[in-house]
Write a protein that holds these residues in place. Structure first.
Motif, PDB file in Angstrom:
ATOM      1  N   LEU A 134      22.283  69.556  -0.964  1.00 46.34           N
ATOM      2  CA  LEU A 134      22.049  68.148  -1.307  1.00 46.34           C
ATOM      3  C   LEU A 134      22.941  67.350  -0.190  1.00 46.34           C
ATOM      4  N   ALA A 135      24.006  67.607   0.160  1.00 45.66           N
ATOM      5  CA  ALA A 135      24.695  66.958   1.152  1.00 45.66           C
ATOM      6  C   ALA A 135      24.081  67.095   2.223  1.00 45.66           C
ATOM      7  N   LEU A 136      23.478  68.078   2.870  1.00 41.23           N
ATOM      8  CA  LEU A 136      22.563  68.242   4.175  1.00 41.23           C
ATOM      9  C   LEU A 136      21.610  67.205   4.020  1.00 41.23           C
ATOM     10  N   LEU A 137      20.827  67.125   2.883  1.00 40.34           N
ATOM     11  CA  LEU A 137      19.711  66.323   2.930  1.00 40.34           C
ATOM     12  C   LEU A 137      20.053  64.907   2.938  1.00 40.34           C
ATOM     13  N   VAL A 138      21.315  64.579   2.478  1.00 41.25           N
ATOM     14  CA  VAL A 138      21.729  63.144   2.320  1.00 41.25           C
ATOM     15  C   VAL A 138      22.179  62.728   4.006  1.00 41.25           C
ATOM     16  N   LEU A 139      22.735  63.668   4.498  1.00 39.99           N
ATOM     17  CA  LEU A 139      23.081  63.539   6.095  1.00 39.99           C
ATOM     18  C   LEU A 139      21.699  63.457   6.881  1.00 39.99           C
ATOM     19  N   LEU A 140      20.910  64.171   6.625  1.00 40.05           N
ATOM     20  CA  LEU A 140      19.458  64.360   7.351  1.00 40.05           C
ATOM     21  C   LEU A 140      19.023  62.950   7.097  1.00 40.05           C
ATOM     22  N   GLY A 141      19.125  62.429   5.717  1.00 38.17           N
ATOM     23  CA  GLY A 141      18.315  61.238   5.437  1.00 38.17           C
ATOM     24  C   GLY A 141      19.106  60.144   6.284  1.00 38.17           C
ATOM     25  N   GLY A 197      11.021  64.323  -0.802  1.00 38.53           N
ATOM     26  CA  GLY A 197       9.708  63.413  -0.519  1.00 38.53           C
ATOM     27  C   GLY A 197      10.190  62.138  -0.060  1.00 38.53           C
ATOM     28  N   ASN A 198      11.333  61.541  -0.408  1.00 35.54           N
ATOM     29  CA  ASN A 198      11.678  60.158   0.090  1.00 35.54           C
ATOM     30  C   ASN A 198      12.043  60.381   1.695  1.00 35.54           C
ATOM     31  N   ILE A 199      12.699  61.635   1.922  1.00 35.01           N
ATOM     32  CA  ILE A 199      13.001  61.728   3.257  1.00 35.01           C
ATOM     33  C   ILE A 199      11.686  61.709   4.401  1.00 35.01           C
ATOM     34  N   LEU A 200      10.655  62.563   3.654  1.00 34.76           N
ATOM     35  CA  LEU A 200       9.632  62.625   4.427  1.00 34.76           C
ATOM     36  C   LEU A 200       9.112  61.184   4.443  1.00 34.76           C
ATOM     37  N   ASN A 201       9.078  60.421   3.569  1.00 41.02           N
ATOM     38  CA  ASN A 201       8.322  59.362   3.798  1.00 41.02           C
ATOM     39  C   ASN A 201       9.027  58.169   4.662  1.00 41.02           C
ATOM     40  N   LEU A 202      10.179  58.395   4.881  1.00 41.76           N
ATOM     41  CA  LEU A 202      11.212  57.377   5.586  1.00 41.76           C
ATOM     42  C   LEU A 202      10.900  57.985   6.939  1.00 41.76           C
ATOM     43  N   GLN A 203      10.430  58.824   7.412  1.00 41.44           N
ATOM     44  CA  GLN A 203      10.272  59.493   8.829  1.00 41.44           C
ATOM     45  C   GLN A 203       8.864  59.516   9.306  1.00 41.44           C
ATOM     46  N   SER A 204       8.758  59.650  10.726  1.00 41.64           N
ATOM     47  CA  SER A 204       7.342  59.685  11.020  1.00 41.64           C
ATOM     48  C   SER A 204       6.979  60.976  11.871  1.00 41.64           C
ATOM     49  N   LEU A 205       7.852  61.811  12.061  1.00 44.89           N
ATOM     50  CA  LEU A 205       7.471  62.992  12.567  1.00 44.89           C
ATOM     51  C   LEU A 205       6.759  64.109  11.855  1.00 44.89           C
ATOM     52  N   ILE A 206       7.038  64.335  10.555  1.00 41.80           N
ATOM     53  CA  ILE A 206       6.302  65.434   9.908  1.00 41.80           C
ATOM     54  C   ILE A 206       5.418  64.559   8.859  1.00 41.80           C
ATOM     55  N   SER A 207       4.293  64.952   8.611  1.00 40.80           N
ATOM     56  CA  SER A 207       3.512  64.416   7.685  1.00 40.80           C
ATOM     57  C   SER A 207       4.026  64.503   6.199  1.00 40.80           C
ATOM     58  N   PRO A 208       4.142  63.501   5.530  1.00 45.68           N
ATOM     59  CA  PRO A 208       4.713  63.480   4.064  1.00 45.68           C
ATOM     60  C   PRO A 208       3.758  64.325   3.348  1.00 45.68           C
ATOM     61  N   TYR A 209       2.480  64.756   3.880  1.00 49.05           N
ATOM     62  CA  TYR A 209       1.655  65.313   2.833  1.00 49.05           C
ATOM     63  C   TYR A 209       2.175  66.797   2.814  1.00 49.05           C
ATOM     64  N   LEU A 210       3.293  67.234   3.701  1.00 50.19           N
ATOM     65  CA  LEU A 210       3.871  68.566   3.608  1.00 50.19           C
ATOM     66  C   LEU A 210       5.048  68.663   2.534  1.00 50.19           C
ATOM     67  N   ASN A 211       5.033  67.631   1.744  1.00 47.91           N
ATOM     68  CA  ASN A 211       6.126  67.549   0.691  1.00 47.91           C
ATOM     69  C   ASN A 211       6.141  68.702  -0.177  1.00 47.91           C
ATOM     70  N   GLY A 212       4.998  69.046  -0.607  1.00 47.32           N
ATOM     71  CA  GLY A 212       5.066  70.194  -1.558  1.00 47.32           C
ATOM     72  C   GLY A 212       5.403  71.393  -0.876  1.00 47.32           C
ATOM     73  N   ALA A 213       5.004  71.743   0.584  1.00 46.31           N
ATOM     74  CA  ALA A 213       5.603  72.830   1.109  1.00 46.31           C
ATOM     75  C   ALA A 213       6.832  73.150   1.373  1.00 46.31           C
TER      76      ALA A 213
END
Lengths: 334, 512
Positions: free
Chosen positions: A29-36, A299-315
């Motif tokens: 969780l902490a890593l995700l927050v930092l990434l975000g 899902g949120n982080i994928l939506n906030l960036q533009s490098l990776i398609s948010p469609y890969l959320n499930g993956a």
């Protein structure tokens, strides 16, 4: 019988592994927050965070119920369809009550009560078939999953059930407003989580769930009423689905055959990521909360960036689930 | 067989100065061990003495930290993961390693199936399996599912499997722990047939009389040290036991205190019938230890489970202190002061993945609830008491119970049962698979409970135990009560007569 000797060596490693096991989900969780934070300065904004948490709260509340079911060695695949049918019936009941009760909180409260009651009834049905009917939980809930899904499609006649606009206006604040700026869904999620943690850790019911999931025979020989405890976990699950739905309905004010699709898998994923063992015997509620939030943040982080398609959320979610289970396995074998 | 005569037959497998440590902890210290073709060599020792580690090293599953293994005259490193089987060293685990859904013939050829044109040659495998069973004089059909076989037959299938792999050294971990007397004899015949063909057999057992009967030599381990390797003819059960525990065991059984002649009957059972048992009647008096003897499968456990409400009772009456009772759930019998302690401590008695505390209090969690919530400190106090009273030894309370030795598990289960403060305790095989030292402790606990006025039903397949502790002995055979013995009648021979069906006389003395 001389099993004791080879067991001893595991000791020095144990403390370290236990730590990792407890800290694992928090670390992720902490890593995700930092990434975000590093990806988008808006990530930490109040609006973004409350939005993520409020959206996660439906799955979260359901997942807390699922934690009890899974800890006691069961499984409930029907929760997504159950949510849809509860939402549909709630809307129909409220619309139907308008002529007699008028528009106001009375109708909404009656709708909420219906939702919780229906969840309870659905739980009783699942639980009774599993405990008294002696059918495997997977099969029973696979069956009811189809039944509930089909029922909501039938009730909506293949389309969408919509709540009367005026009632929807009354009901809206339950999702969109809050207390001291915290939306109601988050508050309810937090209360359910705290309550769940206390029940799991500090009541006989919680202990019995773990005992049954760990070894049903031992529980039976220890004079635990295994069937009743199991049944209770499914009822609790149903009621919590009801609670989640009564927070969900004001969000869109409608229900259709696509409501709650795959919620069951998201809930189970949250439970597993949080460190509860899928085959039962060990469960922790706070882990489930962390697990569900992790899924929401991906899902949120994928939506906030533009490098990776948010469609890969499930993956990404899938990778996280598999990693979590791999880590669990690693501890066991070592 | 041919080993004890002094001629220096070369050893087929030997361990030379084997030591083993797991991490920092040494488990075996410089052990020498060897076995010759056609010999039966028993390994014996208390729990934790290092027996399992030694046979794991001998079969390649574990590698020694130092020392060498010599096989067939060559110094070898045995391959791990049971691959030593290919070299002729086969280990038969205590919990047999058979897939329940396969047939006997499929099990025997598992992993080395006979194929023709890439497909399984089922007929050929079946034929060879049948031939194998014939040579072993085992009456198992190659098409029988493993799940339908008795434990003894499953073991025979394992042995057949071992032989089909041309086993030259067969290692068995407590093969008789779950066998009845008759089945044990069949197993022994089988072992004798194998040794006559030159197979070397290593086996672990806790049963001293069996070792005396079967083994040519005995190796005694204690705390990871080699105490002695001696020819069986030079030993008595007492001397083996002494070497195992390193102290005198003169008072293995505490002196018997007969209950008062006019002690009231606390449990009366009349014409009890349930699945597997018929028409059982007996009385239990206050302060009495009533032994239940009989072969495995004679229905003793079924009687106990029917009394406490674990299984359905199809007929008969049960009275507690003279008042009729009908327990349909275990909780009811526990509340009434009647507790049953299962013989299956791993499968039904303890939660192996949990710590000591939740296990101890699981049966009586209600006692530790304050205002609806569990009171952890009250549980801790209970654990402290139990640890003291029953001498339970664990590194700390959080260690998973599955990691405790069998003896400590058994003592914990006894503690758990006694937490419900029962007046009547039914103990099913309370010393199965535990070492002599712990057995002695448990015997003294049982006797002390009876002296306090508790009444005890002691179900045991160890005849000596029943004889050494019981005031009266009920003998069962094939689901029926065949006799009740008292005083001087309680002898091994007399119990066997009733258990084997040579004598039957339950009519004259239902209630003594």
């Amino acid at each position: 019988m001389s099993v004791s000797a080879p067991d001893i060596p595991a000791k020095p490693k144990r403390g370290f592994r236990l730590d990792l096991k407890t800290v694992g989900p928090l670390l992720a969780l902490a890593l995700l927050v930092l990434l975000g934070i590093s990806l988008n300065e808006n990530f930490l904004s109040y609006n973004n965070l409350t939005n993520v948490l409020a959206r996660s709260s439906f799955i979260g509340i359901i997942a807390i119920g699922a934690t009890f079911v899974i800890t006691a060695g069961g499984l409930d695949l029907s929760v997504g369809s159950m949510a849809a049918v509860i939402a549909g019936v709630m809307i129909m009941v409220m619309n139907w009550l308008i002529p007699t009760m008028g528009i106001g909180w009375g109708v909404v409260i009656a709708g909420m009560a219906t939702g919780i009651l229906l969840g309870g009834v659905a739980g009783v049905f699942n639980g009774t078939m599993i405990t008294r009917g002696r059918i495997e939980a997977f099969i029973v809930t696979l069956g009811t999953m189809g039944i509930f899904r089909s029922l909501v499609t039938f009730l909506a006649d293949g389309g969408t059930l919509s709540l009367n606009f005026q009632v929807a206006d009354v009901y809206r604040p339950v999702y969109y407003a809050g207390l001291l700026g915290v939306p109601w869904p988050i508050i309810v999620f937090a209360l359910v989580a705290i309550g769940g943690e206390v029940v799991m850790r500090y009541t006989a019911f919680g202990r019995y769930c773990a005992a049954i999931g760990s070894n049903e025979q031992v529980a039976r020989y220890s004079s635990i009423n295994v069937d009743n405890v199991r049944l209770l976990t499914y009822i609790l699950q149903g009621v919590l689905v009801g609670v989640a739905v009564l927070l969900y309905v004001p969000r869109l004010g409608s229900a259709s055959s696509t409501t709650g699709v795959l919620w069951e898998l998201e809930a189970i994923a949250g439970v597993i990521i949080g460190g509860t063992t899928l085959k039962g015997g060990y469960g922790r509620i706070w882990g489930t909360v962390v697990g569900v939030v992790i899924l929401g943040l991906i899902g949120n982080i994928l939506n906030l960036q533009s490098l990776i398609s948010p469609y890969l959320n499930g993956a990404f979610q899938g990778v996280i689930i598999i990693l979590a289970v791999l880590l669990q396995r690693g501890r066991k074998n070592a | 067989m041919n080993s004890a005569d002094g001629t220096p037959a070369p050893a087929i497998l030997s361990a030379n100065r084997i030591s083993k440590s797991f991490g920092e902890i040494p488990v075996l210290f410089s052990i020498d061990f060897d076995i010759k073709p056609g010999e039966v060599h028993a390994i014996i020792g208390e729990n934790g003495a290092g027996k399992s580690t030694l046979i794991k090293i001998l079969s390649g599953i574990e590698q020694p930290t130092s020392g060498t293994i010599t096989y067939d005259g060559q110094t070898v490193t045995l391959p791990p993961d049971g691959k030593a089987e290919g070299m002729g060293i086969v280990l038969i685990h205590q919990e047999l390693n058979l897939a329940e859904h396969l047939t006997a013939s499929e099990s025997i050829f598992l992993g080395r199936e006979i194929k023709r044109f890439g497909f399984l040659d089922i007929g050929e495998m079946r034929k060879r399996a049948a031939a194998l069973m014939d040579t072993l004089h085992v009456r198992v059909d190659p098409d029988d599912r493993i799940s339908t076989l008795s434990v003894a037959d499953k073991q025979m299938v394992e042995i057949a499997k071992a032989i089909s792999r041309d086993a030259r050294v067969l290692i068995m971990d407590e093969p008789t722990a779950v066998l009845s007397v008759g089945e044990t004899q069949t197993l022994f015949e089988q072992i004798r047939r194998l040794t006559a063909r030159g197979v070397a057999v290593i086996f672990i057992s806790h049963k001293l009389d069996e070792i005396m009967e079967l083994a040519d030599r005995v190796t005694v381990l204690r705390d990871g040290q080699l105490i002695a390797t001696v020819g069986t003819e030079a030993l008595t059960p007492d001397s083996i036991a002494q070497m195992m525990v390193g102290r005198e065991l003169s008072n293995l059984y505490p002196p018997k205190h007969e209950p008062d002649v006019d002690a009231p009957v606390v449990l009366g059972v009349r014409n009890l019938s349930a699945k597997g048992v018929r028409d059982i009647s007996f009385d239990l008096k206050r302060g009495e230890i009533l032994g239940f003897a009989g072969l495995i499968g004679s229905g003793r456990t079924a009687v106990a489970e029917a009394i406490v409400g674990l299984s359905h009772r199809t007929g008969g009456d049960i009275a507690l202190d003279g008042k009729p009772v009908n327990f349909t759930q275990v909780a009811q019998s526990v509340d009434a002061g009647l507790a049953y302690m299962t013989k299956d401590r791993k499968g039904k008695g303890l939660l192996l993945n949990m710590g000591l505390r939740p296990n101890l209090t699981l049966l009586t969690l209600d006692k530790h609830i304050k205002a609806g919530f569990l009171d952890g400190s009250s549980e801790d106090r209970a654990l402290e008491r139990a640890v003291r009273r029953f001498d339970i030894r664990a590194r700390d309370a959080s260690v998973a119970v599955g990691r405790l030795s069998g003896g400590n598990q058994q003592k914990l289960m006894l503690g758990k049962t006694m937490e419900s403060e029962p007046d009547i305790i039914i103990m099913d095989e309370p010393t199965r698979g535990i070492d002599v030292g712990t057995k002695q402790q448990i015997y003294h606990i049982i006797a002390a409970l009876a002296a306090e006025g508790k009444s005890i039903i002691l179900i045991s397949s160890e005849m000596q135990e029943v004889i050494g502790l019981s005031h009266r002995v009920v003998v069962m055979r094939e689901g029926r009560l065949t006799g009740v013995l008292e005083g001087a009648e309680i002898t091994e021979a007399e119990i066997m007569r009733y258990a084997a069906g040579i004598k039957s006389g339950n009519d004259e003395r239902i209630s003594a």
